[in-house]
Write an enzyme that holds these catalytic residues in place. Structure first.
Site, PDB file in Angstrom:
ATOM      1  N   CYS A   2       0.850  -1.186   0.000  1.00  0.00           N
ATOM      2  CA  CYS A   2       0.000   0.000   0.000  1.00  0.00           C
ATOM      3  C   CYS A   2       0.886   1.237   0.000  1.00  0.00           C
ATOM      4  O   CYS A   2       1.871   1.317   0.713  1.00  0.00           O
ATOM      5  CB  CYS A   2      -0.953   0.099   1.187  1.00  0.00           C
ATOM      6  SG  CYS A   2      -2.160  -1.206   1.227  1.00  0.00           S
ATOM      7  N   ARG A  28       3.842  -0.439  -4.786  1.00  0.00           N
ATOM      8  CA  ARG A  28       3.570  -0.900  -3.432  1.00  0.00           C
ATOM      9  C   ARG A  28       2.231  -1.642  -3.321  1.00  0.00           C
ATOM     10  O   ARG A  28       1.887  -2.174  -2.267  1.00  0.00           O
ATOM     11  CB  ARG A  28       3.553   0.279  -2.462  1.00  0.00           C
ATOM     12  CG  ARG A  28       4.848   1.026  -2.425  1.00  0.00           C
ATOM     13  CD  ARG A  28       4.754   2.202  -1.489  1.00  0.00           C
ATOM     14  NE  ARG A  28       4.678   1.783  -0.110  1.00  0.00           N
ATOM     15  CZ  ARG A  28       5.723   1.544   0.664  1.00  0.00           C
ATOM     16  NH1 ARG A  28       6.930   1.693   0.188  1.00  0.00           N
ATOM     17  NH2 ARG A  28       5.574   1.161   1.909  1.00  0.00           N
ATOM     18  N   TRP A  71      -2.912  -2.676  -1.690  1.00  0.00           N
ATOM     19  CA  TRP A  71      -2.634  -4.103  -1.810  1.00  0.00           C
ATOM     20  C   TRP A  71      -3.524  -4.747  -0.758  1.00  0.00           C
ATOM     21  O   TRP A  71      -3.303  -4.581   0.439  1.00  0.00           O
ATOM     22  CB  TRP A  71      -1.159  -4.401  -1.534  1.00  0.00           C
ATOM     23  CG  TRP A  71      -0.780  -5.818  -1.810  1.00  0.00           C
ATOM     24  CD1 TRP A  71      -0.432  -6.351  -3.012  1.00  0.00           C
ATOM     25  CD2 TRP A  71      -0.728  -6.889  -0.858  1.00  0.00           C
ATOM     26  NE1 TRP A  71      -0.159  -7.699  -2.869  1.00  0.00           N
ATOM     27  CE2 TRP A  71      -0.333  -8.052  -1.566  1.00  0.00           C
ATOM     28  CE3 TRP A  71      -0.967  -6.995   0.506  1.00  0.00           C
ATOM     29  CZ2 TRP A  71      -0.169  -9.289  -0.946  1.00  0.00           C
ATOM     30  CZ3 TRP A  71      -0.814  -8.226   1.125  1.00  0.00           C
ATOM     31  CH2 TRP A  71      -0.414  -9.353   0.399  1.00  0.00           C
ATOM     32  N   ASN A  97      -1.488   2.322   5.746  1.00  0.00           N
ATOM     33  CA  ASN A  97      -0.603   1.252   5.279  1.00  0.00           C
ATOM     34  C   ASN A  97      -0.224   0.414   6.496  1.00  0.00           C
ATOM     35  O   ASN A  97       0.319   0.948   7.460  1.00  0.00           O
ATOM     36  CB  ASN A  97       0.645   1.876   4.637  1.00  0.00           C
ATOM     37  CG  ASN A  97       1.723   0.855   4.306  1.00  0.00           C
ATOM     38  OD1 ASN A  97       2.889   1.174   4.274  1.00  0.00           O
ATOM     39  ND2 ASN A  97       1.332  -0.360   4.053  1.00  0.00           N
ATOM     40  N   GLY A  98      -0.523  -0.875   6.443  1.00  0.00           N
ATOM     41  CA  GLY A  98      -0.181  -1.743   7.567  1.00  0.00           C
ATOM     42  C   GLY A  98      -1.319  -2.692   7.863  1.00  0.00           C
ATOM     43  O   GLY A  98      -2.265  -2.812   7.081  1.00  0.00           O
ATOM     44  N   GLU A 468      16.332 -19.396  -6.469  1.00  0.00           N
ATOM     45  CA  GLU A 468      16.042 -18.010  -6.854  1.00  0.00           C
ATOM     46  C   GLU A 468      15.478 -17.955  -8.287  1.00  0.00           C
ATOM     47  O   GLU A 468      14.561 -17.190  -8.587  1.00  0.00           O
ATOM     48  CB  GLU A 468      17.308 -17.149  -6.724  1.00  0.00           C
ATOM     49  CG  GLU A 468      17.327 -15.824  -7.473  1.00  0.00           C
ATOM     50  CD  GLU A 468      16.161 -14.887  -7.157  1.00  0.00           C
ATOM     51  OE1 GLU A 468      15.413 -15.146  -6.210  1.00  0.00           O
ATOM     52  OE2 GLU A 468      15.983 -13.904  -7.912  1.00  0.00           O
ATOM     53  N   LYS A 472      11.981 -16.179  -9.661  1.00  0.00           N
ATOM     54  CA  LYS A 472      11.916 -15.181 -10.741  1.00  0.00           C
ATOM     55  C   LYS A 472      10.928 -15.623 -11.820  1.00  0.00           C
ATOM     56  O   LYS A 472      10.094 -14.858 -12.272  1.00  0.00           O
ATOM     57  CB  LYS A 472      13.320 -15.032 -11.316  1.00  0.00           C
ATOM     58  CG  LYS A 472      13.996 -13.807 -11.575  1.00  0.00           C
ATOM     59  CD  LYS A 472      14.070 -12.610 -10.698  1.00  0.00           C
ATOM     60  CE  LYS A 472      13.272 -12.467  -9.476  1.00  0.00           C
ATOM     61  NZ  LYS A 472      13.976 -12.119  -8.282  1.00  0.00           N
ATOM     62  N   GLU A 475       7.140 -15.617 -10.519  1.00  0.00           N
ATOM     63  CA  GLU A 475       6.454 -14.368 -10.192  1.00  0.00           C
ATOM     64  C   GLU A 475       6.112 -13.523 -11.408  1.00  0.00           C
ATOM     65  O   GLU A 475       5.150 -12.780 -11.382  1.00  0.00           O
ATOM     66  CB  GLU A 475       7.198 -13.560  -9.130  1.00  0.00           C
ATOM     67  CG  GLU A 475       8.499 -12.966  -9.568  1.00  0.00           C
ATOM     68  CD  GLU A 475       9.219 -12.248  -8.432  1.00  0.00           C
ATOM     69  OE1 GLU A 475       8.568 -11.716  -7.533  1.00  0.00           O
ATOM     70  OE2 GLU A 475      10.468 -12.221  -8.476  1.00  0.00           O
ATOM     71  N   HIS A 491      15.113 -38.031  -5.990  1.00  0.00           N
ATOM     72  CA  HIS A 491      14.426 -38.454  -4.760  1.00  0.00           C
ATOM     73  C   HIS A 491      12.969 -38.002  -4.772  1.00  0.00           C
ATOM     74  O   HIS A 491      12.386 -37.755  -3.723  1.00  0.00           O
ATOM     75  CB  HIS A 491      15.165 -37.904  -3.538  1.00  0.00           C
ATOM     76  CG  HIS A 491      16.566 -38.399  -3.431  1.00  0.00           C
ATOM     77  ND1 HIS A 491      16.877 -39.695  -3.061  1.00  0.00           N
ATOM     78  CD2 HIS A 491      17.752 -37.792  -3.703  1.00  0.00           C
ATOM     79  CE1 HIS A 491      18.186 -39.850  -3.084  1.00  0.00           C
ATOM     80  NE2 HIS A 491      18.748 -38.714  -3.486  1.00  0.00           N
ATOM     81  N   LYS A 586       5.845  -4.715  -4.107  1.00  0.00           N
ATOM     82  CA  LYS A 586       7.295  -4.604  -3.987  1.00  0.00           C
ATOM     83  C   LYS A 586       7.776  -4.649  -2.551  1.00  0.00           C
ATOM     84  O   LYS A 586       8.783  -5.259  -2.236  1.00  0.00           O
ATOM     85  CB  LYS A 586       7.730  -3.282  -4.643  1.00  0.00           C
ATOM     86  CG  LYS A 586       9.222  -3.063  -4.671  1.00  0.00           C
ATOM     87  CD  LYS A 586       9.892  -4.023  -5.625  1.00  0.00           C
ATOM     88  CE  LYS A 586      11.388  -3.879  -5.633  1.00  0.00           C
ATOM     89  NZ  LYS A 586      12.011  -5.089  -6.213  1.00  0.00           N
TER      90      LYS A 586
HETATM   91  C1  F6R Z   1      11.250 -11.453  -5.613  1.00  0.00           C
HETATM   92  C2  F6R Z   1      11.236 -10.385  -4.651  1.00  0.00           C
HETATM   93  C3  F6R Z   1      10.801 -10.660  -3.259  1.00  0.00           C
HETATM   94  C4  F6R Z   1      11.658  -9.864  -2.277  1.00  0.00           C
HETATM   95  C5  F6R Z   1      11.147 -10.050  -0.845  1.00  0.00           C
HETATM   96  C6  F6R Z   1      11.997  -9.301   0.150  1.00  0.00           C
HETATM   97  O1  F6R Z   1      11.768 -11.042  -6.830  1.00  0.00           O
HETATM   98  O2  F6R Z   1      11.562  -9.267  -4.967  1.00  0.00           O
HETATM   99  O3  F6R Z   1      10.846 -12.016  -2.972  1.00  0.00           O
HETATM  100  O4  F6R Z   1      12.969 -10.295  -2.381  1.00  0.00           O
HETATM  101  O5  F6R Z   1       9.840  -9.601  -0.757  1.00  0.00           O
HETATM  102  O6  F6R Z   1      11.996  -7.937  -0.091  1.00  0.00           O
HETATM  103  P1  F6R Z   1      13.119  -7.000   0.466  1.00  0.00           P
HETATM  104  O7  F6R Z   1      14.396  -7.368  -0.207  1.00  0.00           O
HETATM  105  O8  F6R Z   1      12.670  -5.620   0.152  1.00  0.00           O
HETATM  106  O9  F6R Z   1      13.201  -7.258   1.948  1.00  0.00           O
END
Ligand code: F6R
Length: 591
Positions: A2, A28, A71, A97-98, A468, A472, A475, A491, A586
């Site tokens: 948010c 956000r 959000w 926000n929260g 990782e 990527k 998402e 396994h 984000k």
């Molecule tokens: C994936 C991604 C998220 C962040 C996670 C932590 O591409 O960006 O998994 O890595 O939400 O966010 P930060 O790094 O801001 O603590």
């Protein structure tokens, strides 16, 4: 999660300014958005579902206003649940926000005398304020009283039509004040992130937890516990507007991937005395924990391998959300190293609270200066990657890995060697990110984007990188992807391999090369379409993406670059807006 904004001035119409600012906070949260402006003692509310960047809105009048991009946490995505929320009389509008952890009990009490229109937790705020105003408090007192009742991490901005005031409260979620004075016109912003007003002003004042600010020509800050006024300095920030814009790129994600041409070189440039100082702390610590969430957690996981290979040192990786289970191992000599792009992730902040309580020391590796993590940590490494706006983390990830490597080399007393290796890899990444390379990866994406599943395998340091890679791909493309340690495949997961299932093997020119190639052969014999991300071609690969021939530790960086590009092209071929994946945001400021 948010984005919230408040805007105060005496001359300009606020709506258009809020509208443009809100677009900058869209990363956000982008489920719905809303505005409240004040004109002739009356609040004007505008609410819509969807993205503000794609919306057309009729402007409402007034020089004061607040806005929100949502959000969803409590309540479905619909106009009813969209902020701002108001009190019964429609005089107090609130953006928030929260998460208000105790909202149910508060609502239960309030419902006896107040009419609730939404399913949100936020709506208790205007009704609580209304209650306290009725009891004779002024707005400032009512907001302090309300804010201190809320459990959880919260920030909110209030617009009151009676007093024509904007007041913001912060406890756990970020809020920053921006101040502009131009040709006799004063403008004051309050927002979740500097990005909201960076094109207007770089003069900011930071609101800390348990503080409120009365947003006016000369903003007034108060400590909510003592009620005492606090004097704040105006800080000039260095960020430039262009760094936060897309420029000629179709998406932030692609721009940020390409920016790694510069960000890697920039992040290497750390103060070696500071690195050595922290390395000494690591070497003397009783227990070292790397903590983070999502992609940052994968970097923490990689740290286990980096420290083992480079410094012959054991460090622990724990996802921040699981850290509480490890609290018994924390003593004052323990070092907790938090990795976070935003510096605002709720699970990381909670983990750090636990560490602080046990007296442990905290180091942070963060992209966002003055974020909450940096204010808690005893020492901060800023990765200086510039604003990362696409939800999927790319340039921040590789920059975080660089800091981990520098620390490991410093611990091993080999900082100069580490620097040399990293300068070399930065040059190699610069060479990789060229149009031909991009096209080669785009061609692969075209071949596999209709698949239902993609598997990624790696060994050693490329195991966390395989995990990782899956994050990527998932998402931004919504293709089911899973990463495995090469040895684990047989396994269980190998049962999922059928004809033409893409399996990506992350290969480094190390001792594990033959073993990961064997794993690739195993899946190939079950029909997999094998994609090798490797310095050398191999007959098992159906498709080969060449990477520079680098050491095992550094392969974690060079192998991620093609994965980032592949994810980007998979997402765009599938028609998604890769910058704003569904259900994500984000900055994950809720638990
Ligand atoms: C994936 C991604 C998220 C962040 C996670 C932590 O591409 O960006 O998994 O890595 O939400 O966010 P930060 O790094 O801001 O603590």
């Amino acid at each position: 999660m948010c984005g919230i904004i408040g805007y105060w001035n005496t001359k300009k119409e606020s709506f258009k300014i809020l509208f443009e600012s809100l677009k900058k906070l869209e990363y956000r949260g982008y489920d719905s958005f809303g505005f409240a402006t004040l004109f002739n003692n009356q609040l004007f509310l505008t609410k819509q579902t969807g993205k503000v960047s794609e919306a057309k809105c009729e402007a409402s009048p007034g020089t004061l206003g607040i806005a929100h991009t949502r959000w969803a946490t409590h309540g479905k995505v619909n106009e009813k649940n969209t902020h701002p929320h108001t009190d019964c009389a429609g005089k107090i509008a609130v953006v928030h926000n929260g998460i208000i952890e105790n909202f149910q009990e508060l609502k239960l009490q309030l419902e006896k005398n107040h009419l609730f229109l939404s399913e949100t937790d936020t709506e208790v705020i205007p009704h609580l304020i209304e209650n306290y105003l009725k009891k004779g408090m002024n707005l400032k007192q009512a907001i302090i009283k309300t804010g201190t009742l809320l459990k959880g991490r919260n920030a909110f901005v209030v617009l009151n039509s009676d007093t024509k005031e904007i007041i913001a409260f912060r406890n756990g979620s970020p809020l920053i004040v921006g101040i502009k004075k131009d040709n006799g016109c004063s403008e004051v912003f309050i927002a979740s992130d500097i990005q909201a007003f960076l094109d207007k002003t770089k003069n900011v004042m930071y609101l800390d937890d348990n503080e409120i600010v009365i947003v006016k020509e000369i903003p007034e800050f108060y400590d909510v516990k003592t009620g005492v006024q606090i004097q704040k300095r105006i800080i000039k920030i260095e960020l430039d507007v262009e760094s936060a814009e897309k420029g000629d790129y179709s998406h932030y994600m692609l721009k940020e991937i390409m920016e790694q041409k510069k960000t890697l070189t920039r992040v290497i440039n750390q103060d070696s005395k500071e690195l050595m100082h922290v390395a000494q702390k690591i070497n003397n610590a009783k227990g070292i924990f790397f903590i983070g969430c999502g992609t940052a957690a994968r970097v923490c996981h990689t740290a286990e391998y980096i420290f083992s290979i480079v410094a012959n040192k054991h460090v622990n990786f724990v996802p921040a959300s699981e850290f509480e289970n490890y609290k018994h191992f924390l003593v004052p000599e323990t070092l907790v190293i938090a990795i976070s792009q935003s510096g605002e992730t709720a699970d990381v902040l909670d983990a750090l609270k636990i560490a602080k309580k046990r007296g442990s020391k905290i180091i942070s590796i963060v992209n966002t200066p003055n974020s909450s993590v940096t204010t808690i940590a005893d020492f901060n490494f800023l990765i200086n990657a510039g604003p990362e706006k696409a939800v999927a983390s790319t340039k921040a990830t590789t920059a975080q890995i660089v800091i981990v490597m520098l620390l490991a080399y410093a611990c091993a007393g080999k900082l100069i060697e580490g620097n040399r290796i990293l300068v070399d890899v930065a040059g190699k990444v610069n060479d990789m990110l060229n149009p031909r390379y991009n096209q080669h990866i785009k061609n692969l994406a075209k071949k596999i984007y209709q698949n239902q599943n993609i598997f990624i395998i790696g060994r050693g340091i490329n195991y966390p990188m395989a995990l990782e890679s899956a994050i990527k791909i998932i998402e931004v493309s919504y293709i089911h992807a899973q990463g495995f340690a090469g040895g684990e495949l047989k396994h269980g997961p190998i049962a999922m391999i059928e004809k033409n299932t893409p399996v990506i093997a992350l290969v480094a020119n190390d001792e594990l090369k033959n073993e990961i190639i064997s794993n690739a052969i195993e899946v190939k014999s079950r029909g997999a379409y094998v994609i090798g991300i490797a310095p050398e071609n191999n007959e098992v690969f159906d498709y080969w993406i060449k990477t520079p021939d680098v050491s095992e530790v550094v392969s974690s960086i060079v192998n991620l670059i093609p994965i980032q590009l592949l994810s980007y092209y998979l997402g765009t071929f599938r028609g998604h807006n890769v910058d704003y994946p569904r259900s994500l945001a984000k900055s994950v400021t809720v638990k």
